[in-house]
Structure formats: C-alpha cells, structure tokens
Design an enzyme around this catalytic site. Structure first.
Site, PDB file in Angstrom:
ATOM      1  N   SER A 262      48.798  48.843  26.031  1.00 46.32           N
ATOM      2  CA  SER A 262      48.909  48.385  24.645  1.00 46.32           C
ATOM      3  C   SER A 262      48.051  47.153  24.445  1.00 46.32           C
ATOM      4  O   SER A 262      47.511  46.579  25.393  1.00 46.32           O
ATOM      5  CB  SER A 262      50.369  48.065  24.289  1.00 46.32           C
ATOM      6  OG  SER A 262      50.840  46.974  25.067  1.00 46.32           O
TER       7      SER A 262
ATOM      8  N   ILE B 180      45.531  44.109  23.718  1.00 50.62           N
ATOM      9  CA  ILE B 180      44.158  43.772  24.076  1.00 50.62           C
ATOM     10  C   ILE B 180      43.671  44.599  25.248  1.00 50.62           C
ATOM     11  O   ILE B 180      42.514  45.035  25.278  1.00 50.62           O
ATOM     12  CB  ILE B 180      44.051  42.262  24.376  1.00 50.62           C
ATOM     13  CG1 ILE B 180      44.242  41.460  23.079  1.00 50.62           C
ATOM     14  CG2 ILE B 180      42.705  41.922  25.005  1.00 50.62           C
ATOM     15  CD1 ILE B 180      44.307  39.963  23.274  1.00 50.62           C
TER      16      ILE B 180
ATOM     17  N   SER C 201      44.233  32.615  26.702  1.00 47.43           N
ATOM     18  CA  SER C 201      44.509  32.482  25.274  1.00 47.43           C
ATOM     19  C   SER C 201      43.949  31.155  24.805  1.00 47.43           C
ATOM     20  O   SER C 201      43.767  30.223  25.603  1.00 47.43           O
ATOM     21  CB  SER C 201      46.021  32.520  25.024  1.00 47.43           C
ATOM     22  OG  SER C 201      46.319  32.164  23.690  1.00 47.43           O
TER      23      SER C 201
ATOM     24  N   TYR D 265      54.825  29.561  27.702  1.00 42.70           N
ATOM     25  CA  TYR D 265      53.619  30.386  27.573  1.00 42.70           C
ATOM     26  C   TYR D 265      52.360  29.538  27.707  1.00 42.70           C
ATOM     27  O   TYR D 265      51.442  29.882  28.464  1.00 42.70           O
ATOM     28  CB  TYR D 265      53.640  31.092  26.223  1.00 42.70           C
ATOM     29  CG  TYR D 265      52.406  31.905  25.924  1.00 42.70           C
ATOM     30  CD1 TYR D 265      52.164  33.113  26.577  1.00 42.70           C
ATOM     31  CD2 TYR D 265      51.486  31.481  24.972  1.00 42.70           C
ATOM     32  CE1 TYR D 265      51.042  33.866  26.289  1.00 42.70           C
ATOM     33  CE2 TYR D 265      50.358  32.228  24.685  1.00 42.70           C
ATOM     34  CZ  TYR D 265      50.139  33.420  25.339  1.00 42.70           C
ATOM     35  OH  TYR D 265      49.015  34.163  25.058  1.00 42.70           O
TER      36      TYR D 265
ATOM     37  N   LYS E 198      49.245  29.648  30.527  1.00 45.79           N
ATOM     38  CA  LYS E 198      47.840  29.827  30.177  1.00 45.79           C
ATOM     39  C   LYS E 198      46.988  28.670  30.678  1.00 45.79           C
ATOM     40  O   LYS E 198      45.857  28.859  31.125  1.00 45.79           O
ATOM     41  CB  LYS E 198      47.689  30.016  28.665  1.00 45.79           C
ATOM     42  CG  LYS E 198      48.330  31.310  28.155  1.00 45.79           C
ATOM     43  CD  LYS E 198      47.817  32.527  28.920  1.00 45.79           C
ATOM     44  CE  LYS E 198      48.427  33.826  28.468  1.00 45.79           C
ATOM     45  NZ  LYS E 198      47.960  34.986  29.238  1.00 45.79           N
TER      46      LYS E 198
END
Length: 315
Positions: A56, A58, A188, A201, A205
């Site tokens: 799913s 990207i 990200s 998160y 990253k």
C-alpha cells in the site's frame, strides 16, 4: 571591483532563481534538476529492487512507477493478498516488459527480525541478485506526546528504525559480495523539521537519518501524501490505530507522483530528496536554516488540513 560586482550580481540572480523554483516546485531543487535534466528512470530497466511495505501507499506506488520502466521487483509486506494485487497491477503497467517471474511476492513482517535474512535471500536466489533495497515499511502517528505509552515508542522504533537497520545490514553483506548496491530509505520531512502530534514518529525518522553511509544511501523525505497512512497510524496506546481516513479535499501529493519522484531519485542516486506540495518545500528550507520561524499549529494544518485542537477531539 568589477569582478566583485559581477560576482555579487550573479549570486543574487542565483538565489533569486532558487527561491522562485522552491516555491513553484513540488520537490527540492536537486531533485527538480534531475527530473528535468538528469537520468531517466528507464535506465533502471532490468535492475532488481526489493521494496518493503509494498502492499500500500508509497511502497505500492513506487513499485508501479518502477514497473513502468521494466524494473524487476521483490514486493515485501505482511499481507500476501494485497501483494498479489500490487503484482498484477505492476505486470499490467509494465506493458509486457515484465513477466510473472520478474515480480516476486515476499510475505514478511518487518518486526520479525529473525526472518529478514531468509526473506532477503529468497529474493536473491530467485533473481540471482538484488540491486536496490527500498526500505519503506513504517507507520505514522497522531498523539499528544505526554500521553504516549512507552510500549508505543518501542513498537514504532522496532518498525520504523530497527527493521530498516537490520534489513539494510543484511543487504549490505550481499552488496559487498557482489561489488555494488544501493540502499534507499523512505523517511519523511518529519525527520527534517519535526511536526506536532507525532513525537515517537519524528524520533524514528530523525534516527533513520543517521544511518551509516559506507555504501550509497538515498534518504527519501515525502511530505503529506494521499495514502492510507492516517487510518493505520499509531496513537498513544499500544495496539490502537488512529482510524481516520485521509479526505479527498486534503492538500497532499498524490502517491503516483511521489512514486515517480522516488524513481528519479533512485536512478540519479541522490543522497537526500524532499517531495511535497506547495508551500511545504520552501517552508522546510526556512525551518532548517531559520528554525525560529517554526509555527507548530501552521505545520499541523499543512500536514493534515486540520487545526491542532482536533487531535484532542480524537483523543
């Protein structure tokens, strides 16, 4: 004196052009240049790319972008039925450049570290080699930092960081033996400038941005993208999903466009590439070089098309 006048005028023109391009482009200036004047992704034809999180988002649309150029694919994710769906679409989009043998489905869980070597070797044995590891598997988050349970932090780092690190080491061993290789990691823009309501998160990253670079590594940093990431996002509690859907009216880059820019970055072997709709790219530049301009509420609105008070309603 004339030399310095000309030099100064040249610098002003240069920075003026860069500023304009930053505001009109949906990617950073280096990637913008490579898309227009660099190598075409068709040069990747025949290469083998191992994509995690390929069922799913990207990962899925990067697989589609590569399939259009005849790139052989190992599609890895937890859901075999979704992987088969993606495989069928890849074969269709390849316009007969790929056969059934050229797209391999690899059901795997990125948090099952002990299985990584077996799954990667499965792809190596199938194709004879792997040229590029595309680390994409991961989940986002929506939660107030002070409410996040420690188990959520651990789960996010296992998936978003340690999974990519462990698989990259396995791939590195293969690349060293065959003499070449390329590791790409989807991080990200949250790993560049940080965003509100995603404390764990953002930490994962930023951590991925510290991966060792003893071989060629490409860090891909998308901004808000139309995928199902929001429904699957972590919250502040273990095992809970945020559950809200991305809305068609949200301001986000299409997954198809993001996948194509990923392909451009791969073929041109960029070190770090940003991609997002306007005005996020110039905002990212400003926040990196002028962090005092950071406004969390504005960033959250750009990211999710919501006010920062709405996270409290969800909680």
């Amino acid at each position: 004196m004339i030399f310095f006048t000309v030099l100064g005028a040249g610098m002003l023109i240069y920075w003026g052009v860069c500023t304009v391009l930053a505001f009109v482009s949906d990617c950073d200036l280096e990637l913008f240049f490579y898309e227009k004047f660099g190598k075409s992704p068709r040069r990747l034809k025949g290469k083998v790319v191992f994509i995690t999180g390929a069922s799913s988002g990207i990962g899925e649309f990067t697989a589609y972008a590569l399939a259009k150029f005849g790139v052989k694919l190992a599609l890895a994710a937890r859901r075999p039925n979704e992987l088969l769906r993606v495989k069928r679409k890849c074969l269709e989009l390849s316009n007969n450049q790929l056969s059934d043998h050229d797209v391999l489905v690899v059901p795997m869980d990125m948090t099952d570290f002990q299985s990584h070597k077996r799954h990667f070797q499965y792809a190596v044995q199938h194709f004879g080699h792997v040229d590029i590891l595309f680390n994409n598997a991961g989940r986002s988050q929506r939660a107030l930092w002070e409410n996040i349970e420690l188990e959520v932090d651990k789960q996010m780092f296992d998936l978003n960081v340690f999974g990519a690190v462990n698989l990259s080491r396995i791939a590195l061993d293969h690349f060293n033996r065959v003499g070449s290789g390329h590791i790409a990691v989807v991080t990200s823009l949250a790993g560049v400038m940080g965003v509100p309501y995603s404390g764990s998160y953002c930490g994962t990253k930023f951590a991925v941005h510290k991966l060792p670079k003893n071989i060629h590594v490409t860090l891909l940093c998308p901004g808000p993208t139309f995928t199902n990431f929001l429904a699957e996002s972590f919250t502040d509690k273990p095992g809970e999903k945020y559950g809200l859907q991305v809305q068609p009216t949200d301001k986000r880059m299409t997954a198809d466009r993001c996948g194509y820019l990923n392909a451009v970055a791969l073929v041109n072997k960029t070190k770090e590439s940003w991609m997002a709709i306007r005005p996020i790219i110039p905002l990212a530049y400003m926040m990196v070089y002028f962090p005092i301009l950071s406004r969390p509420n504005y960033i959250y609105k750009l990211r999710d098309s919501k006010n920062d008070t709405e996270i409290n309603k969800k909680d």
